[in-house]
Structure formats: structure tokens, C-alpha cells
Write a protein that holds these residues in place. Structure first.
Motif, PDB file in Angstrom:
ATOM      1  N   ILE A  51       0.838  -1.208   0.000  1.00  0.00           N
ATOM      2  CA  ILE A  51       0.000   0.000   0.000  1.00  0.00           C
ATOM      3  C   ILE A  51       0.870   1.253   0.000  1.00  0.00           C
ATOM      4  CG2 ILE A  51      -1.622   1.359   1.394  1.00  0.00           C
ATOM      5  CD1 ILE A  51      -2.840  -1.352   2.290  1.00  0.00           C
ATOM      6  N   ALA A  52       1.889   1.268   0.861  1.00  0.00           N
ATOM      7  CA  ALA A  52       2.768   2.440   0.940  1.00  0.00           C
ATOM      8  C   ALA A  52       3.544   2.639  -0.363  1.00  0.00           C
ATOM      9  CB  ALA A  52       3.724   2.296   2.114  1.00  0.00           C
ATOM     10  N   ALA A  53       4.047   1.556  -0.941  1.00  0.00           N
ATOM     11  CA  ALA A  53       4.811   1.673  -2.184  1.00  0.00           C
ATOM     12  C   ALA A  53       3.939   2.191  -3.319  1.00  0.00           C
ATOM     13  CB  ALA A  53       5.418   0.326  -2.555  1.00  0.00           C
ATOM     14  N   VAL A  54       2.710   1.701  -3.402  1.00  0.00           N
ATOM     15  CA  VAL A  54       1.795   2.188  -4.441  1.00  0.00           C
ATOM     16  C   VAL A  54       1.538   3.682  -4.260  1.00  0.00           C
ATOM     17  CG1 VAL A  54      -0.608   2.084  -5.225  1.00  0.00           C
ATOM     18  CG2 VAL A  54       0.710  -0.024  -4.940  1.00  0.00           C
ATOM     19  N   GLN A  55       1.367   4.104  -3.019  1.00  0.00           N
ATOM     20  CA  GLN A  55       1.123   5.527  -2.775  1.00  0.00           C
ATOM     21  C   GLN A  55       2.352   6.370  -3.109  1.00  0.00           C
ATOM     22  OE1 GLN A  55      -0.272   5.692   1.284  1.00  0.00           O
ATOM     23  NE2 GLN A  55      -2.381   5.272   0.682  1.00  0.00           N
ATOM     24  N   VAL A  56       3.535   5.902  -2.716  1.00  0.00           N
ATOM     25  CA  VAL A  56       4.757   6.674  -2.979  1.00  0.00           C
ATOM     26  C   VAL A  56       5.040   6.735  -4.474  1.00  0.00           C
ATOM     27  CG1 VAL A  56       7.274   6.660  -2.706  1.00  0.00           C
ATOM     28  CG2 VAL A  56       5.800   6.309  -0.724  1.00  0.00           C
ATOM     29  N   PHE A  57       4.966   5.597  -5.152  1.00  0.00           N
ATOM     30  CA  PHE A  57       5.246   5.599  -6.581  1.00  0.00           C
ATOM     31  C   PHE A  57       4.079   6.149  -7.396  1.00  0.00           C
ATOM     32  CE2 PHE A  57       8.244   2.180  -5.204  1.00  0.00           C
ATOM     33  CZ  PHE A  57       9.396   2.907  -5.465  1.00  0.00           C
ATOM     34  N   GLY A  58       2.925   6.302  -6.760  1.00  0.00           N
ATOM     35  CA  GLY A  58       1.761   6.873  -7.419  1.00  0.00           C
ATOM     36  C   GLY A  58       1.693   8.387  -7.348  1.00  0.00           C
ATOM     37  N   GLY A  59       2.651   9.000  -6.662  1.00  0.00           N
ATOM     38  CA  GLY A  59       2.688  10.453  -6.672  1.00  0.00           C
ATOM     39  C   GLY A  59       2.726  11.135  -5.325  1.00  0.00           C
ATOM     40  N   VAL A  60       2.607  10.417  -4.224  1.00  0.00           N
ATOM     41  CA  VAL A  60       2.704  11.051  -2.915  1.00  0.00           C
ATOM     42  C   VAL A  60       4.142  11.498  -2.707  1.00  0.00           C
ATOM     43  CG1 VAL A  60       2.547  10.700  -0.420  1.00  0.00           C
ATOM     44  CG2 VAL A  60       0.816   9.723  -1.918  1.00  0.00           C
ATOM     45  N   THR A  61       4.325  12.765  -2.366  1.00  0.00           N
ATOM     46  CA  THR A  61       5.655  13.315  -2.168  1.00  0.00           C
ATOM     47  C   THR A  61       5.993  13.304  -0.682  1.00  0.00           C
ATOM     48  OG1 THR A  61       5.303  14.772  -4.051  1.00  0.00           O
ATOM     49  CG2 THR A  61       7.117  15.319  -2.577  1.00  0.00           C
ATOM     50  N   LEU A  62       7.129  12.707  -0.355  1.00  0.00           N
ATOM     51  CA  LEU A  62       7.604  12.663   1.025  1.00  0.00           C
ATOM     52  C   LEU A  62       8.916  13.430   1.119  1.00  0.00           C
ATOM     53  CD1 LEU A  62       7.035   8.874   1.802  1.00  0.00           C
ATOM     54  CD2 LEU A  62       5.557  10.781   2.411  1.00  0.00           C
ATOM     55  N   PRO A  63       9.189  14.051   2.271  1.00  0.00           N
ATOM     56  CA  PRO A  63      10.456  14.782   2.412  1.00  0.00           C
ATOM     57  C   PRO A  63      11.680  13.862   2.307  1.00  0.00           C
ATOM     58  CG  PRO A  63       9.000  15.240   4.278  1.00  0.00           C
ATOM     59  CD  PRO A  63       8.341  14.197   3.431  1.00  0.00           C
ATOM     60  N   GLU A  64      11.557  12.626   2.797  1.00  0.00           N
ATOM     61  CA  GLU A  64      12.676  11.683   2.775  1.00  0.00           C
ATOM     62  C   GLU A  64      12.214  10.367   2.142  1.00  0.00           C
ATOM     63  OE1 GLU A  64      14.943  11.388   6.419  1.00  0.00           O
ATOM     64  OE2 GLU A  64      13.940  13.190   7.153  1.00  0.00           O
ATOM     65  N   THR A  65      11.941  10.408   0.861  1.00  0.00           N
ATOM     66  CA  THR A  65      11.396   9.239   0.170  1.00  0.00           C
ATOM     67  C   THR A  65      12.355   8.049   0.208  1.00  0.00           C
ATOM     68  OG1 THR A  65      10.136  10.685  -1.295  1.00  0.00           O
ATOM     69  CG2 THR A  65      10.434   8.418  -2.012  1.00  0.00           C
ATOM     70  N   SER A  66      13.626   8.276  -0.044  1.00  0.00           N
ATOM     71  CA  SER A  66      14.567   7.157  -0.070  1.00  0.00           C
ATOM     72  C   SER A  66      14.694   6.511   1.307  1.00  0.00           C
ATOM     73  CB  SER A  66      15.931   7.604  -0.588  1.00  0.00           C
ATOM     74  OG  SER A  66      16.459   8.617   0.237  1.00  0.00           O
ATOM     75  N   THR A  67      14.728   7.313   2.362  1.00  0.00           N
ATOM     76  CA  THR A  67      14.786   6.769   3.721  1.00  0.00           C
ATOM     77  C   THR A  67      13.529   5.971   4.019  1.00  0.00           C
ATOM     78  OG1 THR A  67      16.097   8.676   4.410  1.00  0.00           O
ATOM     79  CG2 THR A  67      15.084   7.363   6.155  1.00  0.00           C
ATOM     80  N   PHE A  68      12.383   6.486   3.611  1.00  0.00           N
ATOM     81  CA  PHE A  68      11.122   5.797   3.814  1.00  0.00           C
ATOM     82  C   PHE A  68      11.130   4.441   3.119  1.00  0.00           C
ATOM     83  CE2 PHE A  68       6.798   4.699   2.589  1.00  0.00           C
ATOM     84  CZ  PHE A  68       6.132   4.804   3.800  1.00  0.00           C
ATOM     85  N   LEU A  69      11.586   4.399   1.880  1.00  0.00           N
ATOM     86  CA  LEU A  69      11.607   3.144   1.127  1.00  0.00           C
ATOM     87  C   LEU A  69      12.584   2.138   1.725  1.00  0.00           C
ATOM     88  CD1 LEU A  69      11.327   4.528  -2.507  1.00  0.00           C
ATOM     89  CD2 LEU A  69       9.549   3.379  -1.160  1.00  0.00           C
ATOM     90  N   ILE A  70      13.701   2.612   2.256  1.00  0.00           N
ATOM     91  CA  ILE A  70      14.653   1.704   2.913  1.00  0.00           C
ATOM     92  C   ILE A  70      14.015   1.097   4.154  1.00  0.00           C
ATOM     93  CG2 ILE A  70      16.823   1.619   4.207  1.00  0.00           C
ATOM     94  CD1 ILE A  70      17.864   3.715   2.128  1.00  0.00           C
TER      95      ILE A  70
END
Length: 120
Positions: A51-70
């Protein structure tokens, strides 16, 4: 991310940690029920990660996207690795290994929730 799912994941991880400590106190190695419990927790983590990956790759902008994905990848990988270590050579301490893995995963999920600041 879905707040209710995060709560369910934390409850499952807390229950798994308590179960691991209980196994250790009772001087029992991890058994089939341990693997099932870990499987349920990992399934919840995979759903949360998807769910989180779909939201992030679907356009949700996070301040620390790479840290979040790790942290997202780590949250899914820790428990299976801990379970492998716990069951490789069955001893009373296998439950403690599972408990520590569950606690570490809970911390990663807690950190994920802190990093989830859409629009940041």
C-alpha cells in the motif's frame, strides 16, 4: 499509509514478541506455531509495504522518500531473517531471537509512520 493497519501491525508484533519471550522462559525452541505467527506478521507487513509503495510511486511526495523506502524494505525483511536464525539450530534462545526481531520490526514500522508526511 493506513493508520488502522499500522495499529494492527504493532499489536501483532507486540504479541509475537511476548510469545517469543514466553518460549524462552518456558525453555522451548521455536515451533510450527512460531513460524505461523511470524507468517501472519510478515503478511501484514507485506500488505502495508504494498500500500505504501503504491502511494509513494503513485505520486505522494515525502520529504525523505529514499529513507522511507529503505525502512519499508527493512520492515519486511527483518522477521524472516530472525526466524531463520532462530530455527537454524533449535534452542531455548530461539524465542528470544524472534522477540528481538519483532521488536526491531516494530521500531522500523514506528519510524515509517514518523517519516510518512505527505506533501512534505
Amino acid at each position: 499509509m493506513i493508520g488502522a493497519l499500522v495499529v494492527v501491525v504493532h499489536v501483532a508484533l507486540a504479541a509475537l514478541a511476548v510469545y517469543g519471550v514466553l518460549l524462552t522462559v518456558l525453555n522451548r525452541p521455536p515451533d510450527a506455531w512460531t513460524k505461523r505467527a511470524v507468517g501472519v506478521a510478515v503478511a501484514l507487513l507485506v500488505v502495508q509495504a504494498a500500500i505504501a509503495a503504491v502511494q509513494v510511486f503513485g505520486g505522494v511526495t515525502l520529504p525523505e522518500t529514499s529513507t522511507f523506502l529503505i525502512y519499508l524494505v527493512v520492515s519486511v525483511c527483518v522477521l524472516p531473517i530472525a526466524t531463520q536464525f532462530a530455527t537454524a539450530e533449535p534452542s531455548r534462545w530461539g524465542g528470544a531471537v524472534v522477540a528481538v526481531g519483532a521488536i526491531a520490526t516494530a521500531v522500523a514500522v514506528w519510524r515509517l509512520q514518523g517519516l510518512w508526511v505527505p506533501g512534505g
